[in-house]
Design a protein around this motif. Structure first.
Motif, PDB file in Angstrom:
ATOM      1  N   THR A 263      10.155  -5.064  16.073  1.00  0.00           N
ATOM      2  CA  THR A 263      10.135  -3.910  15.460  1.00  0.00           C
ATOM      3  C   THR A 263       9.574  -3.827  14.175  1.00  0.00           C
ATOM      4  O   THR A 263       9.514  -4.950  13.697  1.00  0.00           O
ATOM      5  N   TYR A 264       9.183  -2.753  13.762  1.00  0.00           N
ATOM      6  CA  TYR A 264       8.510  -2.565  12.190  1.00  0.00           C
ATOM      7  C   TYR A 264       7.042  -3.174  12.294  1.00  0.00           C
ATOM      8  O   TYR A 264       6.589  -3.451  11.396  1.00  0.00           O
ATOM      9  N   ILE A 265       6.389  -3.638  13.408  1.00  0.00           N
ATOM     10  CA  ILE A 265       5.152  -4.199  13.399  1.00  0.00           C
ATOM     11  C   ILE A 265       4.301  -3.734  14.546  1.00  0.00           C
ATOM     12  O   ILE A 265       4.926  -3.340  15.585  1.00  0.00           O
ATOM     13  N   VAL A 266       2.891  -3.569  14.424  1.00  0.00           N
ATOM     14  CA  VAL A 266       1.942  -3.126  15.195  1.00  0.00           C
ATOM     15  C   VAL A 266       1.075  -4.253  15.499  1.00  0.00           C
ATOM     16  O   VAL A 266       0.678  -4.842  14.504  1.00  0.00           O
ATOM     17  N   ASN A 277     -10.347  -2.174   7.603  1.00  0.00           N
ATOM     18  CA  ASN A 277     -11.613  -1.578   7.394  1.00  0.00           C
ATOM     19  C   ASN A 277     -11.317  -0.271   6.445  1.00  0.00           C
ATOM     20  O   ASN A 277     -12.334  -0.024   5.698  1.00  0.00           O
ATOM     21  N   GLU A 278     -10.200   0.256   6.438  1.00  0.00           N
ATOM     22  CA  GLU A 278      -9.820   1.457   5.825  1.00  0.00           C
ATOM     23  C   GLU A 278      -9.439   1.279   4.371  1.00  0.00           C
ATOM     24  O   GLU A 278      -8.919   1.969   3.624  1.00  0.00           O
ATOM     25  N   GLY A 279      -9.159  -0.300   4.112  1.00  0.00           N
ATOM     26  CA  GLY A 279      -8.523  -0.530   2.868  1.00  0.00           C
ATOM     27  C   GLY A 279      -7.151  -0.535   2.532  1.00  0.00           C
ATOM     28  O   GLY A 279      -6.246  -0.399   1.508  1.00  0.00           O
ATOM     29  N   ARG A 280      -6.370  -0.213   3.921  1.00  0.00           N
ATOM     30  CA  ARG A 280      -4.953   0.092   3.644  1.00  0.00           C
ATOM     31  C   ARG A 280      -4.187  -1.381   3.246  1.00  0.00           C
ATOM     32  O   ARG A 280      -3.043  -1.433   3.008  1.00  0.00           O
ATOM     33  N   VAL A 281      -4.819  -2.543   3.601  1.00  0.00           N
ATOM     34  CA  VAL A 281      -4.414  -3.771   3.196  1.00  0.00           C
ATOM     35  C   VAL A 281      -5.536  -4.547   2.635  1.00  0.00           C
ATOM     36  O   VAL A 281      -6.678  -3.947   2.911  1.00  0.00           O
ATOM     37  N   SER A 282      -5.292  -5.684   1.918  1.00  0.00           N
ATOM     38  CA  SER A 282      -6.294  -6.157   1.276  1.00  0.00           C
ATOM     39  C   SER A 282      -7.245  -7.175   2.092  1.00  0.00           C
ATOM     40  O   SER A 282      -8.450  -7.731   1.789  1.00  0.00           O
ATOM     41  N   GLY A 283      -6.742  -7.150   3.442  1.00  0.00           N
ATOM     42  CA  GLY A 283      -7.593  -8.182   4.280  1.00  0.00           C
ATOM     43  C   GLY A 283      -6.810  -8.673   5.463  1.00  0.00           C
ATOM     44  O   GLY A 283      -5.621  -8.414   5.453  1.00  0.00           O
ATOM     45  N   ASP A 473       7.320  -5.869   0.986  1.00  0.00           N
ATOM     46  CA  ASP A 473       8.053  -5.301   1.880  1.00  0.00           C
ATOM     47  C   ASP A 473       7.731  -5.206   3.500  1.00  0.00           C
ATOM     48  O   ASP A 473       6.484  -5.287   3.641  1.00  0.00           O
ATOM     49  N   ARG A 474       8.471  -4.516   4.340  1.00  0.00           N
ATOM     50  CA  ARG A 474       7.882  -4.065   5.715  1.00  0.00           C
ATOM     51  C   ARG A 474       6.629  -2.919   5.542  1.00  0.00           C
ATOM     52  O   ARG A 474       6.918  -2.134   4.394  1.00  0.00           O
ATOM     53  N   LEU A 475       5.866  -3.259   6.243  1.00  0.00           N
ATOM     54  CA  LEU A 475       4.694  -2.310   6.185  1.00  0.00           C
ATOM     55  C   LEU A 475       4.827  -0.945   6.707  1.00  0.00           C
ATOM     56  O   LEU A 475       4.033  -0.117   6.241  1.00  0.00           O
ATOM     57  N   TYR A 476       5.849  -1.048   7.383  1.00  0.00           N
ATOM     58  CA  TYR A 476       6.045   0.620   8.112  1.00  0.00           C
ATOM     59  C   TYR A 476       7.474   0.936   7.835  1.00  0.00           C
ATOM     60  O   TYR A 476       8.441   0.099   7.511  1.00  0.00           O
ATOM     61  N   THR A 477       7.617   2.040   7.745  1.00  0.00           N
ATOM     62  CA  THR A 477       9.112   2.770   7.518  1.00  0.00           C
ATOM     63  C   THR A 477       9.918   3.063   8.793  1.00  0.00           C
ATOM     64  O   THR A 477      10.981   3.348   8.421  1.00  0.00           O
ATOM     65  N   VAL A 478       9.234   2.927  10.022  1.00  0.00           N
ATOM     66  CA  VAL A 478      10.234   2.830  11.175  1.00  0.00           C
ATOM     67  C   VAL A 478       9.944   1.923  11.962  1.00  0.00           C
ATOM     68  O   VAL A 478       8.965   1.186  12.034  1.00  0.00           O
ATOM     69  N   GLU A 479      10.874   1.674  12.896  1.00  0.00           N
ATOM     70  CA  GLU A 479      10.956   0.548  13.749  1.00  0.00           C
ATOM     71  C   GLU A 479       9.833   0.448  14.727  1.00  0.00           C
ATOM     72  O   GLU A 479       9.061  -0.333  15.011  1.00  0.00           O
ATOM     73  N   ASN A 494       4.664   2.123   4.721  1.00  0.00           N
ATOM     74  CA  ASN A 494       5.488   2.006   3.681  1.00  0.00           C
ATOM     75  C   ASN A 494       4.922   2.243   2.300  1.00  0.00           C
ATOM     76  O   ASN A 494       4.262   1.057   1.907  1.00  0.00           O
ATOM     77  N   PRO A 495       4.936   3.300   1.454  1.00  0.00           N
ATOM     78  CA  PRO A 495       4.346   3.319   0.116  1.00  0.00           C
ATOM     79  C   PRO A 495       4.787   2.382  -0.699  1.00  0.00           C
ATOM     80  O   PRO A 495       4.415   1.958  -1.781  1.00  0.00           O
ATOM     81  N   LYS A 496       6.012   1.439  -0.369  1.00  0.00           N
ATOM     82  CA  LYS A 496       6.563   0.844  -1.425  1.00  0.00           C
ATOM     83  C   LYS A 496       6.603  -0.789  -0.520  1.00  0.00           C
ATOM     84  O   LYS A 496       7.399  -1.724  -1.069  1.00  0.00           O
TER      85      LYS A 496
END
Length: 551
Positions: A263-266, A277-283, A473-479, A494-496
């Protein structure tokens, strides 16, 4: 032998039977990643199964790079994959292989199928190809050219190899059964034209084998006895068997097991690449990513990952594991194996008014409360200290175990102190606690035997270092970010998931090596980041001490 290797499963039962009957005299497995991305937690299950099975049966496991798609592959991924496997504790020894090293043999095998009347060149467009193939509930149609002579097909395939056709103009197809209920047997493509420079073979080839054709041949050439794949390849197994039987070569066997899902992982590499590629994470090694390098950077241990894989086990049941279970395993491992240190992530100052201005002391503090062999360290102490903001409360109830005016508390391994006065700023925020200490309580205990209800961690303000601390914290807000088909999975980021703060730490933490893990007492588990230097200390929060409450 490790716990995860001793664990048995249905594949091991098959191996036991094969060895007992004489069907197999040895066990050879393989881990065959495509070098088009970084490995993630899902790959860890396959790695532990492939390498662990070989180890259990005193066999061997090959690392084979399935480099049949040069457009998507990169040597960066090759190096990262090898590093991740070794970090998990496995080694392929001298058995490192490349699919591209077999391209000549694969071409010869394709020619062999043509000569047997079991392969032909098809000139349908990709759209027409799908139309002729049909759907599971409707038989396919015989494509044009299916009855072409062997000689014509050999000539056309030679022209494909020589670059006389444009990319996409034609493919080589296996000639099996256009009416089969299994779409993978409806004359699947086994070679396509692709003008792309290959890292290993250069520009020698402009045709490349399809995965289903290449994979079974690679297994056969290497003598793989038990080829383990995830469940989506179950429908591909009849084609795997058909190719090897028609070629009359060593018969490797494929077995399927369920993926590791959390859960909470893709875990889709395509979607992970989007995030990068979209810069949502640092790498790829961003500590919020489910990649093995990201988890390593965050402070997760290889032992915890392998234990998760052992607990989930090897079955055909496609279940999903709660992330809380994985985090619990990590906490248990870190609690057992991480040294302790004191860090204050949200500091307020404590001034001990009756402590001498020029006095400095050092107190011995255990490096691990349950392991005497880990020794002690000396922590400096002075008149002004840092403590956590959450360790103070106005008019605190009896159950609160921290500072409040008039209450005596213990500073770990140092003294008993009493808060007498609170200083606040214009907005009402606490900025300073003014306290007195009892000099007779050196070491944290009173000679008269009086008890205090709380023990507080602290740092000398004069000696503490400033450090950048990244609170992950977890990258996503839903399971399940993929469950809502009307939304993009990135809508649930997750913005936080990352907060960067400046924290106060023990001075000795400036000089630790990147990757070293600590429990900051009463705060959480932290790992020195790859960016960490003595001049600029950087720590990542691995996990809080306890799982957050579910809402």
């Amino acid at each position: 032998m490790s716990e995860e290797i001793k664990t048995t499963n249905f594949i091991h039962d098959i191996i036991d039977a094969d060895l007992a009957s004489g069907k197999r005299s040895e066990v050879v497995t393989r881990f065959p990643p495509e070098p088009n991305g970084y490995l993630h937690i899902g790959h860890a299950k396959a790695i532990t199964l492939d390498f662990g099975t070989a180890e259990k049966y005193n066999g061997r496991c090959h690392l084979r790079f399935d480099d049949t798609n040069p457009e998507a592959e990169d040597i960066e991924y090759v190096n990262a994959i090898q590093a991740d496997i070794k970090w998990l504790g496995f080694d392929w020894g001298e058995h490192l292989y490349w699919a591209s090293n077999y391209f000549d043999t694969m071409y010869e095998y394709a020619v062999r199928l043509i000569k047997k009347g079991k392969a032909y060149v098809c000139e349908l467009s990709s759209e027409a190809f799908k139309d002729y193939r049909g759907v599971p509930t409707r038989p396919g149609k015989e494509p044009p050219g299916r009855e072409r002579s062997v000689e014509e097909n050999l000539e056309l395939f030679e022209k494909m190899k020589n670059g006389e056709f444009n990319d996409g103009a034609c493919v080589l197809r296996a000639r099996i059964d256009m009416t089969s209920p299994n779409l993978h047997l409806r004359d699947p493509a086994i070679y396509r034209i692709k003008r792309a420079h290959h890292h290993n073979t250069g520009d020698k080839w402009c045709i490349y084998p399809m995965y289903d054709f290449a994979h079974c041949i690679e297994d056969s050439i290497e003598g793989v006895t038990h080829s383990m794949c995830t469940m989506e390849f179950e429908v591909h197994r009849p084609l795997y068997d058909w190719i090897l039987e028609e070629l009359e070569v060593f018969q490797s066997r494929q077995y399927e097991f369920s993926k590791l899902n959390l859960t909470y992982i893709v875990l889709s590499k395509r979607r992970l690449l989007q995030l990068v590629n979209e810069g949502r994470v640092s790498g790829w090694d961003d500590p919020r990513m489910p990649t093995l390098c990201g988890m390593r950077r965050r402070g997760f241990t290889a032992e915890a990952i392998k234990k998760l894989c052992a607990i989930v086990g090897c079955t055909k049941f496609e279940g999903i594991t709660e992330i809380e279970q994985f985090e619990s395993i990590i906490r248990d491992d870190l609690n057992e194996n991480s040294l302790r240190a004191m860090g204050v992530v949200d500091p307020i100052k404590v001034v001990i008014e009756n402590y001498p201005d020029d006095l400095e002391e050092e107190f011995e503090v255990p490096n691990h409360p349950q392991k005497e062999e880990c020794g002690v360290r000396k922590v400096p102490f002075s008149k002004e200290l840092w403590v956590e903001r959450t360790d103070y409360m106005d008019d605190a109830p009896n159950k609160f175990k921290g500072f409040t005016v008039g209450r005596e508390v213990r500073l770990r391994s140092a003294y008993l102190v009493t808060c007498n006065e609170v200083v606040k700023d214009d907005e009402g925020n606490v900025v300073e606690l003014r306290c007195t200490y009892d000099p007779e309580t050196k070491g944290g205990s009173a000679p008269d035997g009086r008890k205090v209800r709380s023990t507080i961690h602290w740092l000398s303000a004069k000696h503490a270092i400033d450090a950048e601390v990244r609170l992950y914290d977890r990258l996503y807000t839903v399971e399940n970010p993929l469950a809502d088909k009307e939304k993009d999975f990135k809508d649930f980021i997750n913005p936080k998931s990352l907060e960067v703060i400046t924290a106060k730490l023990e001075p000795m933490l400036a000089n630790v090596e990147p990757g070293v893990r600590y429990q900051f007492e009463r705060v959480g588990y932290f790992c020195a980041d790859l960016d960490h230097t003595p001049e600029k200390p950087v720590f990542n929060r691995t996990l809080t001490l306890r799982a957050p409450r579910k809402v």
